[in-house]
Design a protein around this motif. Structure first.
Motif, PDB file in Angstrom:
ATOM      1  N   PHE A   8       0.484  -0.969   0.260  1.00 53.90           N
ATOM      2  CA  PHE A   8       0.164   0.095   0.155  1.00 53.90           C
ATOM      3  C   PHE A   8       0.557   0.916   0.452  1.00 53.90           C
ATOM      4  O   PHE A   8       1.881   1.005   0.456  1.00 53.90           O
ATOM      5  CB  PHE A   8      -0.829  -0.051   1.215  1.00 53.90           C
ATOM      6  CG  PHE A   8      -2.148  -1.055   1.210  1.00 53.90           C
ATOM      7  CD1 PHE A   8      -2.715  -0.599   0.212  1.00 53.90           C
ATOM      8  CD2 PHE A   8      -1.726  -1.907   1.956  1.00 53.90           C
ATOM      9  CE1 PHE A   8      -3.730  -1.435   0.845  1.00 53.90           C
ATOM     10  CE2 PHE A   8      -2.979  -3.209   2.168  1.00 53.90           C
ATOM     11  CZ  PHE A   8      -3.845  -3.104   1.264  1.00 53.90           C
ATOM     12  N   ASP A  13      -1.092   0.975   5.555  1.00 53.22           N
ATOM     13  CA  ASP A  13      -2.519  -0.046   5.339  1.00 53.22           C
ATOM     14  C   ASP A  13      -1.598  -1.015   5.338  1.00 53.22           C
ATOM     15  O   ASP A  13      -0.707  -1.337   4.415  1.00 53.22           O
ATOM     16  CB  ASP A  13      -2.639   0.078   4.281  1.00 53.22           C
ATOM     17  CG  ASP A  13      -4.063   1.604   4.451  1.00 53.22           C
ATOM     18  OD1 ASP A  13      -3.670   2.100   5.611  1.00 53.22           O
ATOM     19  OD2 ASP A  13      -3.673   2.625   3.247  1.00 53.22           O
ATOM     20  N   ALA A  31      -7.280  -6.558   9.229  1.00 53.63           N
ATOM     21  CA  ALA A  31      -6.389  -5.564   8.253  1.00 53.63           C
ATOM     22  C   ALA A  31      -6.726  -4.395   9.029  1.00 53.63           C
ATOM     23  O   ALA A  31      -7.774  -4.174   9.739  1.00 53.63           O
ATOM     24  CB  ALA A  31      -7.112  -5.188   6.887  1.00 53.63           C
ATOM     25  N   ILE A  33      -6.710  -0.560   7.707  1.00 59.39           N
ATOM     26  CA  ILE A  33      -6.608  -0.024   6.611  1.00 59.39           C
ATOM     27  C   ILE A  33      -6.882   2.083   6.904  1.00 59.39           C
ATOM     28  O   ILE A  33      -7.505   2.368   7.948  1.00 59.39           O
ATOM     29  CB  ILE A  33      -7.541   0.284   5.812  1.00 59.39           C
ATOM     30  CG1 ILE A  33      -7.839  -1.202   5.096  1.00 59.39           C
ATOM     31  CG2 ILE A  33      -7.817   1.062   4.298  1.00 59.39           C
ATOM     32  CD1 ILE A  33      -6.640  -1.647   4.117  1.00 59.39           C
ATOM     33  N   TYR A  36      -6.790   3.713   2.185  1.00 58.11           N
ATOM     34  CA  TYR A  36      -7.454   3.417   0.638  1.00 58.11           C
ATOM     35  C   TYR A  36      -8.845   3.204   1.108  1.00 58.11           C
ATOM     36  O   TYR A  36      -9.347   3.478   2.004  1.00 58.11           O
ATOM     37  CB  TYR A  36      -6.583   1.394   0.703  1.00 58.11           C
ATOM     38  CG  TYR A  36      -6.187   0.985  -0.514  1.00 58.11           C
ATOM     39  CD1 TYR A  36      -5.879   0.985  -0.471  1.00 58.11           C
ATOM     40  CD2 TYR A  36      -7.905   0.026  -0.695  1.00 58.11           C
ATOM     41  CE1 TYR A  36      -5.337   0.184  -1.877  1.00 58.11           C
ATOM     42  CE2 TYR A  36      -7.755  -0.563  -1.961  1.00 58.11           C
ATOM     43  CZ  TYR A  36      -6.613  -0.103  -3.039  1.00 58.11           C
ATOM     44  OH  TYR A  36      -6.783  -0.538  -4.100  1.00 58.11           O
ATOM     45  N   GLU A  84     -13.780   2.617   4.031  1.00 52.18           N
ATOM     46  CA  GLU A  84     -12.767   3.675   3.313  1.00 52.18           C
ATOM     47  C   GLU A  84     -12.430   4.159   4.994  1.00 52.18           C
ATOM     48  O   GLU A  84     -13.370   3.832   5.682  1.00 52.18           O
ATOM     49  CB  GLU A  84     -13.165   4.954   2.707  1.00 52.18           C
ATOM     50  CG  GLU A  84     -14.195   5.803   2.705  1.00 52.18           C
ATOM     51  CD  GLU A  84     -14.932   6.878   1.857  1.00 52.18           C
ATOM     52  OE1 GLU A  84     -13.486   7.307   0.787  1.00 52.18           O
ATOM     53  OE2 GLU A  84     -16.053   6.737   0.595  1.00 52.18           O
ATOM     54  N   GLY A 261      -8.040  -4.856  -1.496  1.00 54.86           N
ATOM     55  CA  GLY A 261      -6.352  -4.529  -1.025  1.00 54.86           C
ATOM     56  C   GLY A 261      -5.142  -5.332  -0.749  1.00 54.86           C
ATOM     57  O   GLY A 261      -4.057  -4.183  -0.135  1.00 54.86           O
TER      58      GLY A 261
END
Length: 274
Positions: A8, A13, A31, A33, A36, A84, A261
């Protein structure tokens, strides 16, 4: 792959998947994030999980949601959604994806369904995170099956079990089935409209009103879900691209990374034991 970084852009990320050898039909995901933004995608499995830190903004069934820390997420199969960060530091979450047949086999209960996609429940969100973490970190088949039962018991109160209305006769359900049966080849708007017995533009407007996505978005979501299945079986990425109707491996990599991702090759390395 040209145009797609190996990692990323933001070093915070990251995303990891794991499959369990003794529990086919289960996929684990963890994850964090920050920057992303996931494009619309789908899973043909129930997606159950919890937000550990931060907050996520996502669209599901045409509605925008914000899920803060300690939220429980319960997604039904085949529902397009995005994702997001809502907060500056992003969000960290754990998910488990359970195929419907496995859930029915384990519980002996049919017609699982969730009316609500999220709810804030600190106690259950913590339990879900602990159980998913436990599944991730044990290779003992007996322990895994016990943890899976505990996990199902944790989210069971949020589910309903009444049969859904028969959708097979619905013209748009026929189109969705057609997409699943023909995802590996090029499709036209006229062709799909013909399945629904509507004019092309009227069909596209009505389809989007029904599923909150265009036919092309749903087709790509189906292709990428199939790509995950092929990668899990060890199929080379170039062959996966051809098998799912994509132009080439570069197209597969760009589309897969935008939705999940992670590149297809890295996903395959994580879930396939050699």
């Amino acid at each position: 792959m040209q145009g797609v970084p190996e990692q990323f852009i933001d070093e915070r990320d990251c995303a990891s998947f794991r499959h369990l050898e003794h529990l086919p039909g289960v996929e684990l995901y963890h994850a964090h994030i920050s920057r992303y933004a996931f494009e619309p995608h789908t899973h043909e499995a129930f997606g159950i999980g919890a937000i550990e830190f931060g907050a996520e903004r996502f669209r599901y069934r045409g509605t925008q949601y914000v899920a803060p820390a300690c939220s429980v997420i319960t997604m039904n199969p085949d529902e397009l959604h995005t994702g997001e960060a809502e907060t500056a530091d992003g969000w960290r979450y754990r998910m488990v994806y359970l195929e419907p047949d496995l859930l029915e086999e384990v519980t002996g209960t049919r017609h699982w369904w969730f009316n609500d996609v999220m709810r804030r429940d600190p106690a259950r969100s913590g339990q879900l995170c602990q159980l998913i973490y436990g599944l991730w970190n044990t290779d003992d088949p007996l322990a895994q099956k016990g943890l899976l039962l505990d996990l199902i018991d944790t989210f069971r109160p949020f589910a309903r079990h009444a049969p859904q209305r028969a959708e097979a006769a619905h013209r748009f359900a026929r189109v969705r089935d057609y997409l699943h049966d023909n995802y590996m080849r090029a499709l036209t708007l006229d062709e799909l409209a013909g399945v629904a017995s509507l004019s092309p533009w009227h069909f596209q407007r009505q389809f989007k009103a029904q599923y909150h996505a265009t036919p092309h978005q749903m087709l790509m979501a189906i292709r990428l879900w199939r790509a995950k299945a092929f990668l899990t079986r060890g199929m080379p990425a170039a062959e996966v691209a051809a098998a799912t109707g994509l132009v080439d491996q570069s197209h597969l990599t760009r589309a897969f990374t935008r939705r999940y991702g992670i590149t297809p090759v890295r996903y395959q390395k994580q879930v396939v034991r050699r």
